[in-house]
Design an enzyme around this catalytic site. Structure first.
Site, PDB file in Angstrom:
ATOM      1  N   GLU A  10      -4.875  -8.653  -0.720  1.00 23.70           N
ATOM      2  CA  GLU A  10      -5.707  -8.389   0.467  1.00 23.70           C
ATOM      3  C   GLU A  10      -7.154  -8.327   0.014  1.00 23.70           C
ATOM      4  O   GLU A  10      -7.506  -7.460  -0.799  1.00 23.70           O
ATOM      5  CB  GLU A  10      -5.306  -7.102   1.174  1.00 23.70           C
ATOM      6  CG  GLU A  10      -3.976  -7.237   1.899  1.00 23.70           C
ATOM      7  CD  GLU A  10      -3.643  -6.059   2.801  1.00 23.70           C
ATOM      8  OE1 GLU A  10      -4.570  -5.428   3.364  1.00 23.70           O
ATOM      9  OE2 GLU A  10      -2.437  -5.766   2.932  1.00 23.70           O
TER      10      GLU A  10
ATOM     11  N   GLU B 130       0.834  -1.211   0.000  1.00 24.37           N
ATOM     12  CA  GLU B 130       0.000   0.000   0.000  1.00 24.37           C
ATOM     13  C   GLU B 130       0.865   1.258   0.000  1.00 24.37           C
ATOM     14  O   GLU B 130       0.745   2.122   0.879  1.00 24.37           O
ATOM     15  CB  GLU B 130      -0.990  -0.024   1.185  1.00 24.37           C
ATOM     16  CG  GLU B 130      -1.946  -1.198   1.058  1.00 24.37           C
ATOM     17  CD  GLU B 130      -3.183  -1.156   1.964  1.00 24.37           C
ATOM     18  OE1 GLU B 130      -3.238  -0.310   2.874  1.00 24.37           O
ATOM     19  OE2 GLU B 130      -4.088  -1.985   1.734  1.00 24.37           O
TER      20      GLU B 130
HETATM   21  O1  AHR Z   1      -5.315  -6.154   6.700  1.00 18.32           O
HETATM   22  C1  AHR Z   1      -5.280  -5.010   7.489  1.00 18.32           C
HETATM   23  C2  AHR Z   1      -4.608  -3.837   6.801  1.00 18.32           C
HETATM   24  O2  AHR Z   1      -5.370  -3.444   5.715  1.00 18.32           O
HETATM   25  C3  AHR Z   1      -3.248  -4.094   6.210  1.00 18.32           C
HETATM   26  O3  AHR Z   1      -2.236  -3.983   7.138  1.00 18.32           O
HETATM   27  C4  AHR Z   1      -3.144  -3.017   5.188  1.00 18.32           C
HETATM   28  O4  AHR Z   1      -2.286  -3.390   4.121  1.00 18.32           O
HETATM   29  C5  AHR Z   1      -4.568  -2.783   4.753  1.00 18.32           C
HETATM   30  O5  AHR Z   1      -4.893  -1.459   4.720  1.00 18.32           O
END
Ligand code: AHR
Length: 520
Positions: A322, A199
């Site tokens: 994610e 991110e």
């Molecule tokens: O999964 C939780 C968080 O969500 C992670 O650390 C981040 O990459 C995302 O914003």
């Protein structure tokens, strides 16, 4: 008066009629072209994510060697067994946002000497670095899964990342391999998957895509392939619908420099500011959640289209590293620990998302649900020495047969499921054929009230019989497994719900259910 009564009665009867229709069984059809399979569903779509966050690592995986909880080198045996069962293909670590603050050298050597740090993102707790590189990579070997390391671009250096790769994978004489041996591991580990930052548009450094693209090119240059270890490098990708991010990275980074480009998307029932409870939700909130879950299809389609402009051969994988549901934390728990319950709604999210990934298997070749234990859409919960499997776990169990199988093109037709302004197809599905010629069809019925009779026409082959039918459902959509009732939702034999006649498979699916049928 008589007329009014009559009209009133008609209205009531009409309403009853509507109700009856609402709760009746509907029909749906799937055509599977069994002789048209071309694309492999990469098993890496079934990846998981483990961050130093809440009780994912500490208490989830790792309890320490001196714990009375049965463990191997500090890692819980019950968790290892459960994860072996679902054949997790890869595991992402150490973050998430944590990764861009993590300095790997703090997590090697004698545990007592390891420096501590503040886990600024997740509850401000003290991280003692007792779970580090050796612990993670040895654990991956124990589980039989491939490590997916996320390197620190945000606050780390090129040298730090480069040395980490050398430490983990160099099979010869070098300062880093010497240090690794001194710390108890002579042979290098196999580490294929390497994410260069996380991110980077946000917690990983707040960069512009242009700045990140330049950084990516530089960092990845110094992450070398040593011996037989071939790195598959993943560039940090877009947040949700930031299509410009994808465009810029694809424009500035040649396919020869990146194996994959990531995408992050979470399902929040009412958007980021209105996540709602994991267990207490209305029918409307349920429908909105599912609608948002299905939005993954549009996201993947549009990111893929941009990637295809620059990479028509689809060399670069879209890595959805994610994904999953994200609700309010459970009342009374640390807001920084992201602990949420997991209901039948989450099972439907998992099944529908995996069906979407299958459909896009030519581009989506890796994905990681967030997060594996005790965090967000977890597959496992632990509490002291107890462990339970969530409904989402059971979907990964049912669907594991699609790993590395060949996707079979399917045409799905069903009625709409509609609540207020949220309308979607009642069912979604996917099909594949494995190396032994077994065809698996997985179907999710999203309707909370209507059962559905699904007729599956498998064309291009002669199907002789049904081999196995697995069913996941529950009485109420908000049902979940708890430590008091850990098997409330579990896989059931669904063979009574399936018939095969004249080559047509008929599946009778209850409302809010997922079914996987194996035929040959
Ligand atoms: O999964 C939780 C968080 O969500 C992670 O650390 C981040 O990459 C995302 O914003």
């Amino acid at each position: 008066m008589k007329n009014i009564l009559h009209r009133g009665l008609s209205v009531i009867m009409l309403s009853l009629g509507v109700c009856a229709a609402v709760y009746a069984q509907s029909k749906a059809s799937i055509i599977v072209d069994a002789d048209q399979g071309e694309v492999q569903i990469s098993r890496h779509i079934y990846g998981h994510f483990s961050e130093h966050l809440g009780h994912c690592i500490y208490g989830g995986f790792y309890v320490g060697e001196n714990s009375p909880i049965p463990n191997t080198k500090g890692v819980r045996n019950d968790v290892v067994e459960a994860l072996k069962n679902i054949q997790i293909p890869n595991l992402r670590w150490p973050g998430g946002c944590f990764a861009d603050e993590y300095h790997w050298r703090d997590g090697i050597g004698p545990k007592a000497d390891r420096p501590k740090m503040i886990n600024t993102h997740w509850g401000g707790v003290t991280e003692d670095n007792s779970f580090g590189t050796h612990d993670f990579l040895d654990m991956c070997e124990l589980i039989g899964t491939e490590p997916y390391i996320c390197g620190n671009v945000g606050s780390g250096t090129v040298e730090e990342m480069s040395k980490w790769v050398e430490y983990m994978t160099f099979d010869g004489e070098s300062p880093m391999s010497k240090l690794r041996s001194e710390n108890g591991r002579e042979k290098p580990w196999k580490v294929q998957f390497l994410a260069v930052g996380n991110e980077s548009w946000g917690c990983g450094g707040n960069m512009t895509p242009e700045a990140y693209a330049d950084n990516y090119r530089r960092y990845q240059t110094f992450c070398r392939n040593y011996g037989n270890n071939q790195l598959l490098k993943v560039a940090g990708g877009a947040n949700v619908d930031d299509y410009r991010w994808t465009e810029v990275i694809m424009q500035k980074v040649p396919a020869s420099m990146m194996w994959g480009l990531s995408l992050h998307y979470y399902t929040h029932p009412g958007g980021w500011d209105n996540k709602g409870s994991a267990t207490q939700f209305s029918t409307r909130q349920y429908a909105e959640t599912m609608k948002r879950c299905l939005y993954m299809d549009e996201l993947v389609t549009r990111h893929d289209a941009i990637m295809t402009k620059y990479d028509p051969e689809k060399r670069v994988a879209l890595v959805v590293d994610e994904w999953g549901s994200w609700y309010d934390v459970e009342p009374g728990t640390n807001p920084g620990f992201l602990f949420q319950q997991n209901t039948m709604r989450d099972a439907l999210i998992a099944a529908s998302t995996l069906n979407i990934f299958h459909k896009h298997a030519d581009r989506v070749r890796m994905a990681n649900i967030a997060q594996i234990i005790n965090v967000l859409q977890a597959v496992i919960f632990t509490d002291g020495d107890k462990m339970l499997l969530t409904p989402t776990y059971h979907i990964f169990d049912m669907y594991k047969i699609h790993q590395d199988a060949t996707l079979l093109p399917s045409t799905v037709r069903s009625e709409k499921y509609k609540v207020d302004e949220f309308e979607m197809d009642q069912i979604n599905a996917s099909a594949s054929v494995d190396k032994d010629g077994v065809i698996h069809v997985s179907v999710a019925n999203l309707d909370l009230n209507k059962s559905v009779e699904v007729s599956v026409d498998i064309r291009g082959t002669k199907v002789k019989g049904i081999q196995n039918v697995q069913l996941l459902t529950s009485d109420k959509i908000g049902d979940f497994n708890s430590f008091d009732n850990p098997n409330k939702i579990q896989l059931a034999d669904g063979s009574k719900k399936c018939k095969l006649k004249d080559g047509i498979l008929t599946i009778s699916m209850p409302a809010k259910s997922v079914v996987t049928v194996a035929v040959k």
